[in-house]
Design a protein around this motif. Structure first.
Motif, PDB file in Angstrom:
ATOM      1  N   LEU A   1       0.819  -1.202   0.000  1.00  0.00           N
ATOM      2  CA  LEU A   1       0.000   0.000   0.000  1.00  0.00           C
ATOM      3  C   LEU A   1       0.862   1.266   0.000  1.00  0.00           C
ATOM      4  CD1 LEU A   1      -2.660   1.558   0.270  1.00  0.00           C
ATOM      5  CD2 LEU A   1      -2.533   1.202   2.750  1.00  0.00           C
ATOM      6  N   LEU A   2       1.927   1.263   0.786  1.00  0.00           N
ATOM      7  CA  LEU A   2       2.802   2.428   0.837  1.00  0.00           C
ATOM      8  C   LEU A   2       3.392   2.725  -0.538  1.00  0.00           C
ATOM      9  CD1 LEU A   2       4.288   4.661   2.349  1.00  0.00           C
ATOM     10  CD2 LEU A   2       6.017   2.967   3.019  1.00  0.00           C
TER      11      LEU A   2
ATOM     12  N   GLY B   1       3.544   6.041  -5.398  1.00  0.00           N
ATOM     13  CA  GLY B   1       3.528   6.072  -6.857  1.00  0.00           C
ATOM     14  C   GLY B   1       2.310   6.772  -7.416  1.00  0.00           C
ATOM     15  N   LYS B   2       1.130   6.418  -6.925  1.00  0.00           N
ATOM     16  CA  LYS B   2      -0.115   6.980  -7.467  1.00  0.00           C
ATOM     17  C   LYS B   2      -0.191   8.484  -7.245  1.00  0.00           C
ATOM     18  CE  LYS B   2      -5.162   6.653  -7.145  1.00  0.00           C
ATOM     19  NZ  LYS B   2      -5.360   8.069  -6.783  1.00  0.00           N
TER      20      LYS B   2
ATOM     21  N   THR C   1      -9.668   5.126   2.588  1.00  0.00           N
ATOM     22  CA  THR C   1      -9.678   3.753   2.090  1.00  0.00           C
ATOM     23  C   THR C   1      -9.246   3.771   0.632  1.00  0.00           C
ATOM     24  OG1 THR C   1     -12.012   3.894   1.444  1.00  0.00           O
ATOM     25  CG2 THR C   1     -11.527   3.004   3.637  1.00  0.00           C
ATOM     26  N   THR C   2      -8.660   2.678   0.200  1.00  0.00           N
ATOM     27  CA  THR C   2      -8.221   2.539  -1.181  1.00  0.00           C
ATOM     28  C   THR C   2      -8.769   1.234  -1.735  1.00  0.00           C
ATOM     29  OG1 THR C   2      -6.178   3.781  -0.756  1.00  0.00           O
ATOM     30  CG2 THR C   2      -6.202   2.361  -2.703  1.00  0.00           C
TER      31      THR C   2
ATOM     32  N   LYS D   1     -14.457   5.469  -0.739  1.00  0.00           N
ATOM     33  CA  LYS D   1     -13.511   4.760  -1.594  1.00  0.00           C
ATOM     34  C   LYS D   1     -12.662   5.747  -2.375  1.00  0.00           C
ATOM     35  CE  LYS D   1     -15.075   0.596  -0.746  1.00  0.00           C
ATOM     36  NZ  LYS D   1     -14.280  -0.437  -0.128  1.00  0.00           N
ATOM     37  N   ASN D   2     -11.365   5.359  -2.532  1.00  0.00           N
ATOM     38  CA  ASN D   2     -10.433   6.080  -3.377  1.00  0.00           C
ATOM     39  C   ASN D   2     -10.213   7.532  -2.957  1.00  0.00           C
ATOM     40  OD1 ASN D   2     -10.024   3.852  -5.066  1.00  0.00           O
ATOM     41  ND2 ASN D   2     -11.879   4.340  -6.220  1.00  0.00           N
ATOM     42  N   LYS D   3     -10.491   7.848  -1.718  1.00  0.00           N
ATOM     43  CA  LYS D   3     -10.223   9.197  -1.234  1.00  0.00           C
ATOM     44  C   LYS D   3      -8.772   9.269  -0.788  1.00  0.00           C
ATOM     45  CE  LYS D   3     -11.545  13.370  -0.043  1.00  0.00           C
ATOM     46  NZ  LYS D   3     -12.051  14.329  -1.007  1.00  0.00           N
TER      47      LYS D   3
END
Length: 437
Positions: free
Chosen positions: A242-243, A248-249, A379-380, A432-434
């Motif tokens: 996740l890190l 990267g993202k 959350t991702t 989600k995706n925040k």
């Protein structure tokens, strides 16, 4: 209030103007007049509030005033100058940072300052001390080594500063501090700076300070309002993945990552590098040369992630650091405040993200109780927590540092390096995706 109104020498004002200092911070506004008045000071200020200038500038001002009254200018020019101020710091990194700041503030003054700490050869430090020093910044252990070698005379000191006093107690330096104080003249001005005023700190203050003025510019154990805090729940085995994804993202170019152990810091730095994110570790087992290089490479952008243990939580001053990640939550809740305080410094904004597995929920609860707020959760997609995983107890390690015996093989004093080596939902309403920007 401006710096001009504080009664500072023109040469000091010129130097701080070149550092783009405009208006004094709250700790500077309150501490500088007290120090210039000659009173002892007990100050509480959160990290990143300008504490070093808060004590450094008045020390320089008082030195300037003393020089103006000195009759034997010839001796001073010859280097036969008595030590004027002693600044004690708990870590090498913090001592080095204070020393750098003092040099910046005093660039137009004929003053000599020196930083001494372990992990490097003692001989060059002894040589510089023989040449005469006005302001000495030191870690307690190395200072006592120099005293034992008769390389430094503490009997002339007019001003003593204990910076990060609570951290010094946490690291087991209380006996060294008392040994140093026993060698100082009884008539002196004492300044104590601490993030917390625990019972231990109050006891220490009573034994050192005389009728001190009290200054507090922020709530005890509070984080800077410039820091946006997040929690990201994740399974322990997926933290590293996740890190790397978040770095990267979101294209984070500079992130300071905290782990609980030295082994964990080394391992994570290696894994991030394998993921294509250039990283380095910094902790107490690293030689001073390696620590200095890692920090320099991080500041210059040659590495994107610096992975650190709590030894770095108070000693690092990285200008405009945008992100801090708690890869593992600290065992002591107060250390959370010091960790995330590496960002959001000097009125700049920063973000702190904590990757929290189910094992760490008690630590998270303690942190939220300490800072008196619930930290919003991120959350991702693809990294949701597995509800079948049960909590396991976290293996605890000692929080207090026991300084090695001076002269022992484990004292970590290697002669081969020189001194310079130079809007988110709540945890109960996920979105989600925040991600932080």
């Amino acid at each position: 209030m401006s710096f001009d109104s504080l009664g500072l020498d023109a040469e000091i004002l010129k130097a701080i103007q070149e550092q783009n200092y405009t208006d004094p911070t709250p700790i500077q506004q309150q501490a500088i007049p007290v120090i210039l008045s000659g009173k002892d000071l007990m100050a509480s200020a959160q990290t990143g509030t300008g504490k070093t200038a808060g004590f450094g500038l008045p020390i320089l001002q008082k030195w300037v005033e003393q020089q103006a009254q000195t009759t034997n200018k010839l001796e001073a020019k010859k280097g036969k100058r008595p030590l004027y101020a002693l600044i004690l710091a708990p870590t090498r990194e913090l001592a080095a940072q204070i020393g750098e700041n003092i040099r910046e503030y005093s660039r137009y003054l004929p003053i000599r300052s020196l930083v001494v700490f372990g992990g490097v050869s003692i001989n060059p430090q002894m040589m510089k001390l023989r040449g005469g020093v006005d302001v000495l910044i030191a870690t307690p252990g190395r200072l006592l080594d120099l005293v034992q070698q008769n390389a430094v005379d503490l009997s002339t000191i007019k001003m003593l500063v204990l910076d990060e006093a609570d951290r010094m107690l946490d690291m087991g330096f209380i006996h060294d501090i008392r040994r140093v104080i026993a060698k100082l003249p009884k008539k002196r001005q004492n300044l104590m700076f601490s993030a917390t005023f625990s019972d231990e700190i109050k006891v220490l203050a009573q034994s050192i300070l005389h009728a001190p003025e009290l200054v507090a510019v922020a709530k005890t154990n509070s984080a800077s309002e410039q820091i946006t805090q997040y929690v990201h729940r994740v399974d322990k085995r997926r933290k590293r993945e996740l890190l790397s994804y978040l770095i990267g993202k979101n294209q984070w170019q500079q992130v300071l990552v905290f782990t609980r152990t030295k082994y964990g810091a080394n391992h994570l730095a290696e894994q991030l590098t394998k993921d294509g994110i250039k990283a380095a570790a910094i902790h107490g087992n690293k030689s001073q040369g390696a620590r200095t290089k890692a920090l320099a490479d991080f500041k210059s952008g040659q590495i994107r992630a610096l992975v650190a243990t709590d030894i770095a939580a108070r000693g690092l001053d990285i200008e405009l650091l945008p992100y801090v990640v708690n890869y593992e939550l600290p065992q002591v809740a107060e250390d959370y405040v010091h960790r995330i305080g590496r960002t959001g410094r000097a009125q700049n904004e920063g973000q702190a993200i904590s990757l929290v597995c189910i094992d760490e929920l008690p630590q998270l609860k303690a942190i939220e109780k300490l800072i008196k707020k619930t930290i919003p959760e991120l959350t991702t997609q693809g990294f949701e927590v597995d509800p079948k995983i049960k909590a396991e107890p976290i293996k605890k390690s000692s929080q207090r540092r026991v300084p090695p015996k001076r002269g022992s093989a484990n004292s970590n004093r290697s002669p081969q390096f020189n001194q310079n080596g130079v809007k988110s939902s709540s945890r109960h309403n996920h979105t989600k995706n925040k991600q932080p920007n």
